[in-house]
Design an enzyme around this catalytic site. Structure first.
Site, PDB file in Angstrom:
ATOM      1  N   GLU A 271       0.851  -1.193   0.000  1.00 31.56           N
ATOM      2  CA  GLU A 271       0.000   0.000   0.000  1.00 31.56           C
ATOM      3  C   GLU A 271       0.873   1.224   0.000  1.00 31.56           C
ATOM      4  OE1 GLU A 271      -3.080   0.231   3.012  1.00 31.56           O
ATOM      5  OE2 GLU A 271      -3.868  -1.676   2.320  1.00 31.56           O
ATOM      6  N   HIS A 290      -7.920   2.170   0.990  1.00 29.47           N
ATOM      7  CA  HIS A 290      -7.985   1.790   2.418  1.00 29.47           C
ATOM      8  C   HIS A 290      -8.856   2.788   3.204  1.00 29.47           C
ATOM      9  CE1 HIS A 290      -5.625  -0.553   5.710  1.00 29.47           C
ATOM     10  NE2 HIS A 290      -6.860  -0.308   6.093  1.00 29.47           N
TER      11      HIS A 290
HETATM   12  C1  GLV Z   1      -7.982  -0.153   9.524  1.00 32.76           C
HETATM   13  O1  GLV Z   1      -7.618  -0.808   8.599  1.00 32.76           O
HETATM   14  C2  GLV Z   1      -7.881  -0.580  10.890  1.00 32.76           C
HETATM   15  O2  GLV Z   1      -7.236  -1.610  11.173  1.00 32.76           O
HETATM   16  O3  GLV Z   1      -8.432   0.116  11.768  1.00 32.76           O
END
Ligand code: GLV
Length: 328
Positions: A271, A290
Site C-alpha cells: 500500500e 484503504h
Molecule cells: C484499519 O484498517 C484498521 O485496522 O483500523
C-alpha cells in the site's frame, strides 16, 4: 514547579476529538505531514518519549522501541489491526499496546458491502463508461452483472466485522457461509443464520468471498493461487481486511484469465498500490485507498479511543482497549 507533561510522539494529525485530548494531557510532538514520517524520522522523534500514538502505516518494531528507550510506557495504534506493531517485542518489554476495536465494525461492514455491490453491479465501470461518452442508448445487454439477493456469501474470518457483514447479507436473503478456525463460536456467532464450513467448501460454494481476518503468519496469502482456483468462475472476491491476506500476483492472473469474475479491494500489498501495477489495467477490479472505516463519525471515535489508550498508559492505568493484556 508543576510536574512536566508526558512526552509523546503522534505520527499524523488525527481527528480533533482525540488530538485535543492528547494536546491537553501531553507535551505532544505531532507529525504534520500528509505522508507518514520516514523511518529515520520516527527513530529520531521517539527518543526519550513516554508514549507513541501511531498509525497502521508506521512499522513499530524493536528498533523503534530501542530508540524510544526505557521511558516508553505505551504504544497506541489508531486502528483495530495491529500488524504494523511487533507485539511479542512490546510484550517482552512490558509495553501495553492499544487499538480501536468495535467503533469501526459497522462502518467497515458497510464498505465491504459497498465494494461487493460496486464490483457485482459494475458501478465503477458504468461511471467510466458514461464519462468516456460511450452511453448512446439503453442497452439490453449493457454492463450485465450478477444478482446479489439470494446468492451465497462466504465470509473468511467471522469476528466482529465478518459478523456485521453477515447481518447485512440477511437483508439480501443471502446464504451465508463462514470459515474461522481462529475465533470459532465467539459471542454472536450462533445468533446469525450463517453456517461454519471449511475453507475449501466456502471457496467452492460461494458467489462472493469476503475477507475479514487480521494479518498474521497464518493468514498471509491465505487467498493465493490455490484458493482462487477453487472459486467459481463467476465468483467475486472482496478484501477489506489487510492487503497481504490476498496474493496480488495470483489475483491478477485469476482476474485476467477469467478464473474468477471480479474483485474489489480496499487494501493491497503493498500500500499504496504501485502506479504501474498490472492490477490497475483490469476492468474487473475495483480498488479503494484503504477507506473502509473512513466515516467522519467513526474516525472521530477511533481518535478518541486512541487518545484514551495513550493517556491511560501514560498514567500507568490499564488501557481501555489493550491487545497484549498479558503485560499486566
Ligand atoms: C484499519 O484498517 C484498521 O485496522 O483500523
Amino acid at each position: 514547579m508543576p510536574k512536566p507533561k508526558p512526552k509523546v510522539f503522534v505520527t499524523r494529525i488525527i481527528p480533533d476529538r482525540g488530538l485535543s485530548l492528547v494536546k491537553d494531557f501531553c507535551d505532544a510532538d505531532i507529525w504534520p505531514g500528509e505522508l507518514p514520517p520516514p523511518g529515520e524520522v520516527i527513530l529520531e522523534k521517539v527518543r526519550g518519549i513516554d508514549g507513541l500514538l501511531c498509525l497502521l502505516t508506521d512499522p513499530v518494531g524493536a528498533e523503534v522501541m530501542d530508540a524510544a528507550g526505557p521511558s516508553l510506557k505505551v504504544i497506541s495504534n489508531f486502528a483495530v489491526g495491529v500488524d504494523n506493531i511487533d507485539l511479542p517485542e512490546a510484550t517482552r518489554r512490558g509495553i501495553p499496546v492499544g487499538n480501536t476495536p468495535g467503533v469501526l465494525t459497522e462502518t467497515t461492514a458497510d464498505f465491504a458491502f459497498a465494494l461487493l455491490m460496486a464490483a457485482t453491479r459494475r458501478v465503477v465501470e458504468g461511471d467510466r463508461f458514461v464519462r468516456a461518452g460511450k452511453w448512446k442508448t439503453w442497452g439490453p445487454t449493457l454492463l450485465l452483472g450478477q444478482d446479489i439477493f439470494g446468492a451465497t456469501l462466504g465470509i473468511v474470518g467471522f469476528g466482529r466485522i465478518g459478523r456485521a457483514v453477515a447481518k447485512r447479507a440477511g437483508g439480501f436473503d443471502m446464504r451465508v457461509l463462514y470459515y474461522d478456525p481462529w475465533v470459532t463460536d465467539g459471542p454472536g456467532a450462533g445468533a446469525l443464520p450463517a453456517q461454519s464450513v471449511d475453507l475449501d467448501t466456502l471457496l467452492r460454494e460461494s458467489d462472493f468471498v469476503s475477507v475479514h481476518t487480521p494479518l498474521t503468519d497464518q493468514t498471509y496469502h491465505l487467498i493465493g493461487a490455490d484458493a482462487l482456483a477453487k472459486m467459481k468462475p463467476d465468483a467475486i472476491l472482496i478484501n477489506t481486511a489487510r492487503g497481504p491476506v490476498v496474493d496480488p500476483d495470483a489475483l491478477y492472473h485469476a482476474l485476467k484469465n477469467g478464473q474468477i469474475a471480479a474483485a474489489a479491494l480496499d487494501v493491497t500489498e503493498p500500500e499504496p498500490v504501485p502506479a504501474d501495477s498490472p492490477l490497475l489495467e483490469l476492468d474487473n477490479l475495483v480498488i479503494a485507498p484503504h477507506i473502509a472505516s473512513a466515516s467522519r463519525a467513526t474516525r472521530g471515535k477511533m481518535a478518541q479511543m486512541a487518545a484514551e489508550n495513550l493517556i491511560a498508559g501514560l498514567k500507568g492505568e490499564r488501557l481501555p482497549y489493550c491487545v497484549n493484556p498479558e503485560v499486566y
